[in-house]
Design a protein around this motif. Structure first.
Motif, mmCIF file in Angstrom:
data_model
loop_
_atom_site.group_PDB
_atom_site.id
_atom_site.type_symbol
_atom_site.label_atom_id
_atom_site.label_comp_id
_atom_site.label_asym_id
_atom_site.label_seq_id
_atom_site.Cartn_x
_atom_site.Cartn_y
_atom_site.Cartn_z
ATOM 1 N N GLN A 180 -6.428 -10.654 -16.648
ATOM 2 C CA GLN A 180 -4.656 -9.938 -16.498
ATOM 3 C C GLN A 180 -5.165 -8.347 -16.856
ATOM 4 O OE1 GLN A 180 -2.386 -12.088 -16.236
ATOM 5 N NE2 GLN A 180 -0.651 -10.462 -16.187
ATOM 6 N N ARG A 181 -6.014 -8.021 -18.197
ATOM 7 C CA ARG A 181 -6.122 -6.831 -17.670
ATOM 8 C C ARG A 181 -6.877 -5.845 -17.174
ATOM 9 N NH1 ARG A 181 -9.876 -3.800 -22.401
ATOM 10 N NH2 ARG A 181 -9.224 -1.988 -21.981
ATOM 11 N N LEU A 182 -7.405 -6.045 -15.994
ATOM 12 C CA LEU A 182 -8.499 -5.905 -15.487
ATOM 13 C C LEU A 182 -7.499 -5.775 -13.967
ATOM 14 C CD1 LEU A 182 -11.130 -4.533 -14.224
ATOM 15 C CD2 LEU A 182 -11.260 -6.575 -13.075
ATOM 16 N N TYR A 183 -6.905 -6.934 -13.855
ATOM 17 C CA TYR A 183 -5.632 -7.222 -12.489
ATOM 18 C C TYR A 183 -4.618 -5.880 -12.861
ATOM 19 C CZ TYR A 183 -1.460 -7.293 -9.929
ATOM 20 O OH TYR A 183 -0.613 -8.285 -9.647
ATOM 21 N N GLN A 184 -4.508 -5.408 -14.309
ATOM 22 C CA GLN A 184 -2.917 -4.277 -14.837
ATOM 23 C C GLN A 184 -3.710 -2.985 -14.500
ATOM 24 O OE1 GLN A 184 -1.670 -5.365 -19.011
ATOM 25 N NE2 GLN A 184 -0.501 -6.641 -18.093
ATOM 26 N N GLU A 185 -4.992 -3.034 -14.817
ATOM 27 C CA GLU A 185 -5.119 -1.199 -14.948
ATOM 28 C C GLU A 185 -5.915 -1.263 -13.325
ATOM 29 O OE1 GLU A 185 -5.812 0.747 -17.301
ATOM 30 O OE2 GLU A 185 -5.152 -1.225 -18.887
ATOM 31 N N VAL A 186 -6.040 -2.775 -12.379
ATOM 32 C CA VAL A 186 -6.182 -1.483 -11.142
ATOM 33 C C VAL A 186 -4.928 -1.243 -10.502
ATOM 34 C CG1 VAL A 186 -6.747 -3.411 -8.786
ATOM 35 C CG2 VAL A 186 -8.307 -2.994 -10.989
ATOM 36 N N MET A 187 -3.893 -2.490 -10.728
ATOM 37 C CA MET A 187 -2.730 -1.876 -10.228
ATOM 38 C C MET A 187 -2.013 -0.975 -10.732
ATOM 39 S SD MET A 187 -2.190 -4.538 -8.023
ATOM 40 C CE MET A 187 -0.541 -4.653 -7.269
ATOM 41 N N ALA A 188 -2.322 -0.420 -11.856
ATOM 42 C CA ALA A 188 -1.392 0.836 -11.857
ATOM 43 C C ALA A 188 -2.791 2.613 -11.450
ATOM 44 C CB ALA A 188 -2.175 1.045 -13.270
ATOM 45 N N LEU A 189 -3.339 2.131 -10.726
ATOM 46 C CA LEU A 189 -4.374 2.938 -10.009
ATOM 47 C C LEU A 189 -3.779 3.730 -8.766
ATOM 48 C CD1 LEU A 189 -7.821 1.808 -9.415
ATOM 49 C CD2 LEU A 189 -7.280 3.430 -11.361
ATOM 50 N N PRO A 190 -3.631 4.866 -8.693
ATOM 51 C CA PRO A 190 -2.833 5.376 -6.807
ATOM 52 C C PRO A 190 -3.313 4.593 -5.750
ATOM 53 C CG PRO A 190 -3.666 6.925 -8.588
ATOM 54 C CD PRO A 190 -4.174 6.311 -9.441
ATOM 55 N N ALA A 191 -2.766 4.617 -5.025
ATOM 56 C CA ALA A 191 -2.310 3.399 -3.933
ATOM 57 C C ALA A 191 -4.237 4.122 -3.327
ATOM 58 C CB ALA A 191 -2.122 4.159 -3.235
ATOM 59 N N LYS A 192 -4.344 5.481 -3.298
ATOM 60 C CA LYS A 192 -5.891 6.180 -1.977
ATOM 61 C C LYS A 192 -6.864 5.639 -3.330
ATOM 62 C CE LYS A 192 -6.684 10.883 -4.330
ATOM 63 N NZ LYS A 192 -6.570 12.222 -4.536
ATOM 64 N N TYR A 193 -6.993 5.095 -4.571
ATOM 65 C CA TYR A 193 -8.370 4.874 -4.737
ATOM 66 C C TYR A 193 -8.254 2.940 -4.985
ATOM 67 C CZ TYR A 193 -8.980 9.386 -6.850
ATOM 68 O OH TYR A 193 -8.887 10.684 -7.229
ATOM 69 N N ARG A 194 -6.914 2.127 -5.411
ATOM 70 C CA ARG A 194 -6.960 1.044 -5.207
ATOM 71 C C ARG A 194 -7.099 0.559 -4.282
ATOM 72 N NH1 ARG A 194 -1.393 1.292 -6.680
ATOM 73 N NH2 ARG A 194 -0.318 0.942 -4.127
#
Length: 155
Positions: A96-110
């Protein structure tokens, strides 16, 4: 494309199309709209795909184009916080935490991160899909990993 072929393709690839759109928008409702638009374009296409990989590549390309088109619209100026988004439920807190951190990345990285790690595309293929040079994709992947490592180590 016959109805049977379309149904089989939609069942195999709709989830992937939705996940790419969700990674792009971070809003489930917008991701659902984009996925529906992509499936409509598949239905309307001539359906001459060499194999399933060709179809999959075509769907990723169309999904990214639909997401870009939708995000350019004048009504898309409103930003949505992560708290407003419905998040998938995970069995453990780490995912859950990893998902939240990935989704918080800017689109150019995500987006490169998602296409590379979750959809299994090579760096060259991700670059082609996103219209980037392979070296740019590698740089963005490295920066995304660095940002994730930093944010996960903070806590």
């Amino acid at each position: 494309m016959t109805e049977r072929e379309f149904t089989a393709a939609a069942e195999r690839h709709l989830d992937m199309v939705y996940r790419i759109a969700l990674n792009y928008f971070r809003v489930p409702a917008d991701a659902e709209d984009a996925a529906q638009t992509v499936m409509l374009r598949l239905w309307q296409s001539d359906g001459d795909f060499a194999d399933d990989d060709h179809l999959r590549y075509w769907l990723v390309r169309v999904t990214l184009n639909v997401c870009r088109d939708v995000s350019r619209g004048f009504w898309r100026r409103r930003t949505v916080s992560l708290e407003e988004c419905r998040e998938p439920a995970f069995a453990d807190g780490e995912h859950q935490r990893l998902y939240q951190e990935v989704m918080a990345l800017p689109a150019k990285y995500r987006l490169p991160l998602y296409l590379y790690y979750y959809e299994g595309y090579s760096v060259a293929e991700v670059g082609e899909l996103l219209g980037l040079k392979p070296s740019t994709v590698q740089t963005r992947l490295a920066r995304a990993r660095e940002k994730l490592r930093g944010s996960l180590m903070e806590e």
